[in-house]
Design a protein around this motif. Structure first.
Motif, mmCIF file in Angstrom:
data_model
loop_
_atom_site.group_PDB
_atom_site.id
_atom_site.type_symbol
_atom_site.label_atom_id
_atom_site.label_comp_id
_atom_site.label_asym_id
_atom_site.label_seq_id
_atom_site.Cartn_x
_atom_site.Cartn_y
_atom_site.Cartn_z
ATOM 1 N N PHE A 23 -2.894 2.405 5.947
ATOM 2 C CA PHE A 23 -3.499 3.084 7.094
ATOM 3 C C PHE A 23 -2.423 3.468 8.105
ATOM 4 C CE2 PHE A 23 -4.622 2.849 11.518
ATOM 5 C CZ PHE A 23 -5.571 3.859 11.610
ATOM 6 N N CYS A 26 -0.206 6.312 6.985
ATOM 7 C CA CYS A 26 -0.943 7.581 7.047
ATOM 8 C C CYS A 26 -1.154 8.008 8.505
ATOM 9 C CB CYS A 26 -2.272 7.421 6.318
ATOM 10 S SG CYS A 26 -3.170 8.954 6.101
ATOM 11 N N PHE A 27 -1.501 7.057 9.356
ATOM 12 C CA PHE A 27 -1.760 7.354 10.760
ATOM 13 C C PHE A 27 -0.509 7.906 11.435
ATOM 14 C CE2 PHE A 27 -2.107 6.268 15.258
ATOM 15 C CZ PHE A 27 -3.359 6.783 15.556
ATOM 16 N N TYR A 30 0.076 11.407 10.316
ATOM 17 C CA TYR A 30 -0.884 12.282 11.015
ATOM 18 C C TYR A 30 -0.391 12.560 12.432
ATOM 19 C CZ TYR A 30 -5.293 13.462 13.414
ATOM 20 O OH TYR A 30 -6.270 14.053 14.173
ATOM 21 N N ILE A 87 -11.891 4.026 11.722
ATOM 22 C CA ILE A 87 -10.933 4.407 12.759
ATOM 23 C C ILE A 87 -11.687 4.315 14.083
ATOM 24 C CG2 ILE A 87 -9.430 6.231 13.642
ATOM 25 C CD1 ILE A 87 -9.343 7.298 10.698
ATOM 26 N N TRP A 96 -12.851 7.402 9.216
ATOM 27 C CA TRP A 96 -12.589 6.363 8.220
ATOM 28 C C TRP A 96 -11.242 6.579 7.563
ATOM 29 C CZ3 TRP A 96 -15.633 2.250 7.121
ATOM 30 C CH2 TRP A 96 -16.953 2.289 7.548
ATOM 31 N N TYR A 97 -10.655 5.486 7.143
ATOM 32 C CA TYR A 97 -9.532 5.538 6.224
ATOM 33 C C TYR A 97 -9.994 4.834 4.958
ATOM 34 C CZ TYR A 97 -5.072 4.919 3.948
ATOM 35 O OH TYR A 97 -4.060 4.957 3.030
ATOM 36 N N LYS A 98 -9.856 5.500 3.818
ATOM 37 C CA LYS A 98 -10.266 4.936 2.538
ATOM 38 C C LYS A 98 -9.067 4.894 1.605
ATOM 39 C CE LYS A 98 -14.811 7.081 2.956
ATOM 40 N NZ LYS A 98 -15.818 7.920 2.303
ATOM 41 N N ASP A 110 -5.906 8.194 -1.366
ATOM 42 C CA ASP A 110 -6.421 7.756 -0.070
ATOM 43 C C ASP A 110 -6.994 8.942 0.675
ATOM 44 O OD1 ASP A 110 -4.058 9.039 0.749
ATOM 45 O OD2 ASP A 110 -3.557 7.497 2.222
ATOM 46 N N PHE A 112 -7.918 10.087 4.826
ATOM 47 C CA PHE A 112 -7.894 9.857 6.279
ATOM 48 C C PHE A 112 -8.838 10.881 6.854
ATOM 49 C CE2 PHE A 112 -6.260 10.455 10.550
ATOM 50 C CZ PHE A 112 -5.974 9.161 10.969
#
Length: 115
Positions: A23, A26-27, A30, A87, A96-98, A110, A112
């Motif tokens: 997460f 990825c965050f 982003y 999130i 959501w993060y999957k 994944d 995001f």
């Protein structure tokens, strides 16, 4: 049904830690790659402490119940496990993060998602 087998699988494959680490990776991507969108969602004065990051759900998916049927949804061709991290920013759920794992515990995809 006893969900103990899935919980044990998650412990053996360190799903919670790996999901949280993925997460954050990825965050941060982003935040850097979509700066304008990030600011519109989280504001110019974003503080990490306003973001709640915790594994909430884990699900086991049987990808194709009937191998002879044609499905319109995404099909990976194998069963898999998905971890879900909501999130939550300033106590408001934004998405959501999957993180998807094959049954051997390898990450293969994944998502995001900002709602």
């Amino acid at each position: 049904m006893n969900s103990g087998f899935l919980k044990q699988w998650c412990l053996e494959h360190d799903v919670e830690t790996r999901s949280t680490n993925a997460f954050w990776y990825c965050f941060r991507n982003y935040q850097c790659e979509y700066t304008e969108e990030f600011i519109s969602v989280f504001g110019e004065n974003f503080k990490e402490e306003d973001l709640t990051v915790a594994l909430k759900e884990v699900a086991l998916f049987i990808d194709r119940w009937d191998n002879d049927a044609t499905y319109t949804a995404i099909s990976y061709g194998f069963d898999y496990v998905v971890s879900y991290i909501p999130i939550v920013f300033k106590e408001k759920k934004l998405g959501w993060y999957k993180l998807l794992f094959n049954l051997e515990g390898e990450i293969f995809d994944d998502f995001f998602i900002i709602d």
